[in-house]
Design a protein around this motif. Structure first.
Motif, PDB file in Angstrom:
ATOM      1  N   ARG A  52       0.824  -1.205   0.000  1.00  0.00           N
ATOM      2  CA  ARG A  52       0.000   0.000   0.000  1.00  0.00           C
ATOM      3  C   ARG A  52       0.854   1.250   0.000  1.00  0.00           C
ATOM      4  O   ARG A  52       1.786   1.380   0.785  1.00  0.00           O
ATOM      5  N   LEU A  53       0.525   2.190  -0.909  1.00  0.00           N
ATOM      6  CA  LEU A  53       1.236   3.463  -0.927  1.00  0.00           C
ATOM      7  C   LEU A  53       0.841   4.331   0.262  1.00  0.00           C
ATOM      8  O   LEU A  53       1.676   4.988   0.862  1.00  0.00           O
ATOM      9  N   SER A  54      -0.435   4.344   0.602  1.00  0.00           N
ATOM     10  CA  SER A  54      -0.889   5.152   1.721  1.00  0.00           C
ATOM     11  C   SER A  54      -0.593   4.427   3.027  1.00  0.00           C
ATOM     12  O   SER A  54      -0.942   3.258   3.199  1.00  0.00           O
ATOM     13  N   ALA A  55       0.045   5.131   3.955  1.00  0.00           N
ATOM     14  CA  ALA A  55       0.449   4.508   5.218  1.00  0.00           C
ATOM     15  C   ALA A  55      -0.608   4.656   6.308  1.00  0.00           C
ATOM     16  O   ALA A  55      -0.371   4.259   7.445  1.00  0.00           O
ATOM     17  N   THR A  56      -1.786   5.195   5.982  1.00  0.00           N
ATOM     18  CA  THR A  56      -2.807   5.382   7.011  1.00  0.00           C
ATOM     19  C   THR A  56      -3.326   4.038   7.516  1.00  0.00           C
ATOM     20  O   THR A  56      -3.470   3.080   6.750  1.00  0.00           O
ATOM     21  N   THR A  57      -3.602   3.972   8.800  1.00  0.00           N
ATOM     22  CA  THR A  57      -4.124   2.757   9.405  1.00  0.00           C
ATOM     23  C   THR A  57      -5.643   2.829   9.500  1.00  0.00           C
ATOM     24  O   THR A  57      -6.248   3.866   9.218  1.00  0.00           O
ATOM     25  N   GLY A  58      -6.251   1.718   9.919  1.00  0.00           N
ATOM     26  CA  GLY A  58      -7.680   1.726  10.148  1.00  0.00           C
ATOM     27  C   GLY A  58      -8.030   2.538  11.382  1.00  0.00           C
ATOM     28  O   GLY A  58      -7.200   2.759  12.271  1.00  0.00           O
ATOM     29  N   MET A  59      -9.279   3.002  11.457  1.00  0.00           N
ATOM     30  CA  MET A  59      -9.718   3.812  12.588  1.00  0.00           C
ATOM     31  C   MET A  59     -11.239   3.700  12.721  1.00  0.00           C
ATOM     32  O   MET A  59     -11.956   3.645  11.715  1.00  0.00           O
ATOM     33  N   ALA A  60     -11.703   3.634  13.958  1.00  0.00           N
ATOM     34  CA  ALA A  60     -13.145   3.642  14.230  1.00  0.00           C
ATOM     35  C   ALA A  60     -13.422   4.615  15.367  1.00  0.00           C
ATOM     36  O   ALA A  60     -12.738   4.576  16.394  1.00  0.00           O
ATOM     37  N   MET A  61     -14.401   5.505  15.158  1.00  0.00           N
ATOM     38  CA  MET A  61     -14.771   6.504  16.160  1.00  0.00           C
ATOM     39  C   MET A  61     -16.135   6.181  16.751  1.00  0.00           C
ATOM     40  O   MET A  61     -17.067   5.810  16.018  1.00  0.00           O
TER      41      MET A  61
ATOM     42  N   VAL B  69     -21.470   4.274  16.488  1.00  0.00           N
ATOM     43  CA  VAL B  69     -20.334   4.402  15.568  1.00  0.00           C
ATOM     44  C   VAL B  69     -20.467   5.723  14.817  1.00  0.00           C
ATOM     45  O   VAL B  69     -21.466   5.952  14.117  1.00  0.00           O
ATOM     46  N   GLN B  70     -19.476   6.586  14.960  1.00  0.00           N
ATOM     47  CA  GLN B  70     -19.522   7.890  14.299  1.00  0.00           C
ATOM     48  C   GLN B  70     -18.814   7.893  12.945  1.00  0.00           C
ATOM     49  O   GLN B  70     -19.248   8.551  12.011  1.00  0.00           O
ATOM     50  N   ARG B  71     -17.731   7.140  12.864  1.00  0.00           N
ATOM     51  CA  ARG B  71     -16.973   7.136  11.607  1.00  0.00           C
ATOM     52  C   ARG B  71     -16.045   5.939  11.587  1.00  0.00           C
ATOM     53  O   ARG B  71     -15.501   5.549  12.619  1.00  0.00           O
ATOM     54  N   VAL B  72     -15.843   5.378  10.402  1.00  0.00           N
ATOM     55  CA  VAL B  72     -14.915   4.264  10.219  1.00  0.00           C
ATOM     56  C   VAL B  72     -14.014   4.578   9.033  1.00  0.00           C
ATOM     57  O   VAL B  72     -14.492   5.019   7.979  1.00  0.00           O
ATOM     58  N   ARG B  73     -12.718   4.407   9.240  1.00  0.00           N
ATOM     59  CA  ARG B  73     -11.750   4.554   8.143  1.00  0.00           C
ATOM     60  C   ARG B  73     -11.042   3.221   7.969  1.00  0.00           C
ATOM     61  O   ARG B  73     -10.412   2.722   8.905  1.00  0.00           O
ATOM     62  N   LEU B  74     -11.131   2.648   6.792  1.00  0.00           N
ATOM     63  CA  LEU B  74     -10.467   1.379   6.536  1.00  0.00           C
ATOM     64  C   LEU B  74      -8.984   1.611   6.272  1.00  0.00           C
ATOM     65  O   LEU B  74      -8.568   2.716   5.872  1.00  0.00           O
ATOM     66  N   PRO B  75      -8.137   0.595   6.478  1.00  0.00           N
ATOM     67  CA  PRO B  75      -6.701   0.750   6.228  1.00  0.00           C
ATOM     68  C   PRO B  75      -6.425   1.198   4.796  1.00  0.00           C
ATOM     69  O   PRO B  75      -7.022   0.687   3.839  1.00  0.00           O
ATOM     70  N   GLY B  76      -5.545   2.173   4.657  1.00  0.00           N
ATOM     71  CA  GLY B  76      -5.197   2.682   3.337  1.00  0.00           C
ATOM     72  C   GLY B  76      -6.048   3.848   2.877  1.00  0.00           C
ATOM     73  O   GLY B  76      -5.672   4.548   1.932  1.00  0.00           O
ATOM     74  N   GLU B  77      -7.187   4.083   3.523  1.00  0.00           N
ATOM     75  CA  GLU B  77      -8.010   5.237   3.182  1.00  0.00           C
ATOM     76  C   GLU B  77      -7.453   6.477   3.889  1.00  0.00           C
ATOM     77  O   GLU B  77      -6.570   6.382   4.728  1.00  0.00           O
ATOM     78  N   ALA B  78      -8.008   7.640   3.528  1.00  0.00           N
ATOM     79  CA  ALA B  78      -7.539   8.885   4.149  1.00  0.00           C
ATOM     80  C   ALA B  78      -8.726   9.749   4.502  1.00  0.00           C
ATOM     81  O   ALA B  78      -9.733   9.771   3.776  1.00  0.00           O
TER      82      ALA B  78
END
Length: 536
Positions: A317-326, A334-343
């Protein structure tokens, strides 16, 4: 007519390539050399903090044998520590374990001065780990010095702008260079040694063509990742100017805006954190790296669960962002979910994140780091050989570009070439020497190491003006070779560590730094011998 037009255009591009390349070549050489070293900033930092080596080895041995609590218990201990010692902090950040469920237990918070603070807890019983007497580590910027210098010259926003302008000049020089050299790809396969100007031009062409896509990519992505600084109109129009506006922009860019305090107390049982962590892990599909609580103890508290990037993900993966859940702490919604690789921020910021990954080689593992390192060295050689070529071409044939001042300008260029190339390399290895020679307990020690770096570079510049160019080159290369080749001996005398011991305990980071220094020292000897032969 077409031939004359083409010739005039190519001649104009040659002029642009020569002068745009020359006046920025010294800065670009410094940016490329330090950026190349920054590829291995973590190993350099590891070598520059020898007090941590024994602690790391002991911690690994202890973690392999000692009993450890599960994640739920670790989170409970972290919450209890923060509630007791930092109940009014606006943010609690708990790192319960590594990706495999073991390792250290750490907690972070913002102190009264709004500084990031941390504490380590024993993963077996949750008690604070006391600092061992006599184990104070030396304060140092480590390899991050090269990272900071590479993109901002340790000068903040002003330095960032200077490097950005230099990157634009580099793109201009690359494009004009390709246009100027019609046979550039044919010349890549031609090298004529011991031919003076021709040899320097062949070397310049070879390293330029070999890594031409890399040079374009690294300059362009360097500009893109700082795009909001170089093109701030949109940000200023929407958010306005000033520190408050900048803080709001950074907050919304990073996490969509943090919730406000409600003023209503809402105690949370420590063990409830595991429920959030388990749900976050399920939603984002990654092991839990950290649990972050905004406004702890308030009814408006928000829970953020962040993931670990696995080695396989970093490879692909080029993007180094990790997963995140708020989550809302009060409603557990659940307010927000970011999957690994998303920004955060959509496709535009995802593209910027990917550009950042390309520039900072956050993907591909060690193999890609070595590729970037070698390409970076080639780019550094391209800058250096171009600056030297300018003077080799004019050393015996005065072109009179500056009228009566031409000789003085040529002398200035000669001195700047020596200081920018050999002198900067001297300052870089001198920075490592300062790390070992300055007393461990010295006040503002990290600043003193940085001062040694700049002082050595300034001395190299003065030396280049005082001595004749040929002598200055030989003397600075000889000093560079000595400092590089003697670095392992210095480490042995000051810390008792050496290459064989590093090899036997598998400390490849420390061994790599010292072997790299030896390699640079041997290259400096080669340059010194070549110049010595040319002088006789």
């Amino acid at each position: 007519m077409a031939t004359r037009t083409e010739g005039g255009f190519r001649q104009a591009q040659a002029w642009l390539h020569t002068w745009c390349g020359l006046w920025f070549s010294w800065l670009l050489f410094a940016v490329f050399l330090t950026g190349t070293l920054a590829v291995f900033d973590e190993p350099i930092t590891h070598w520059m903090t020898p007090e941590h080596h024994a602690e790391e080895a002991a911690a690994q041995s202890a973690s392999a044998n000692a009993p450890t609590a599960d994640r739920a218990q670790r989170l409970a201990w972290g919450m209890a520590y923060m509630a007791e010692h930092h109940p009014t902090a606006r943010m609690w950040e708990l790192w319960p374990s590594d990706a495999k469920g073991g390792g250290e237990l750490k907690v972070y918070w913002f102190d009264a001065d709004n500084q990031y603070a941390s504490a380590e807890l024993d993963p077996a019983d949750g008690r604070p780990v006391a600092q061992k007497p006599g184990q104070a580590a030396r304060a140092t910027l480590g390899g991050h010095h090269f990272v900071d210098f590479h993109y901002e010259l340790h000068a903040g926003t002003v330095g960032l702008w200077i490097v950005g302008i230099a990157a634009m000049a580099m793109l201009v020089a690359l494009v004009s260079g390709v246009i100027t050299h019609k046979r550039i790809f044919k010349d890549f396969f031609t090298f004529r040694p011991k031919k003076g100007q021709r040899s320097w031009l062949d070397a310049h062409n070879a390293v330029a063509v070999l890594t031409l896509p890399f040079q374009f990519m690294i300059a362009y992505t360097g500009l893109v990742i700082s795009g909001t600084t170089f093109m701030p109109a949109g940000k200023l129009l929407h958010y306005g100017a000033g520190n408050a506006a900048q803080a709001r922009f950074a907050s919304e860019l990073g996490d969509g805006g943090k919730p406000e305090r409600t003023g209503r107390a809402m105690p949370m049982p420590a063990l409830a954190l595991e429920a959030f962590a388990a749900r976050g892990q399920q939603l984002m599909g990654q092991p839990v790296r950290a649990v972050v609580i905004d406004h702890p103890g308030d009814a408006g508290a928000r829970m953020g669960v962040y993931g670990w990037n696995g080695e396989d993900e970093a490879l692909r993966r080029l993007s180094a962002t990790t997963g995140m859940a708020m989550f809302s702490a009060a409603t557990r919604e659940v307010q927000r979910v970011r999957l690994p690789g998303e920004a955060d921020g959509g496709s535009v910021l995802l593209a910027q994140s990917a550009m950042g990954g390309l520039h900072m080689v956050s993907f591909g593992g060690w193999g890609m780091k070595w590729l970037y390192f070698l390409c970076g060295l080639a780019g550094t050689a391209m800058m250096g050989s171009g600056a030297v070529l300018f003077m080799v071409k004019r050393r015996h044939r005065h072109l009179g570009e500056f009228g009566g001042e031409t000789a003085r300008v040529y002398r200035l260029v000669e001195a700047l070439n020596v200081a920018a190339i050999a002198g900067l390399a001297l300052a870089c290895v001198g920075y490592l020497w300062a790390n070992r020679l300055l007393p461990v307990g010295l006040a503002h020690r990290a600043d003193r190491e940085l001062q040694v770096f700049f002082a050595l570079w300034a001395v190299a510049l003065l030396h280049a003006f005082v001595r004749q160019p040929a002598r200055a080159w030989r003397e600075q290369l000889a000093a560079l070779a000595a400092l590089c080749l003697l670095l392992p001996a210095l480490n042995l005398l000051t810390t008792g560590d050496h290459l064989l011991a590093q090899w036997l305990r598998g400390d490849w980071e420390s061994a790599g730094v010292e072997m790299g220094a030896v390699a640079f020292g041997l290259a400096a000897i080669g340059g010194w011998r070549h110049l010595r032969k040319a002088a006789t």
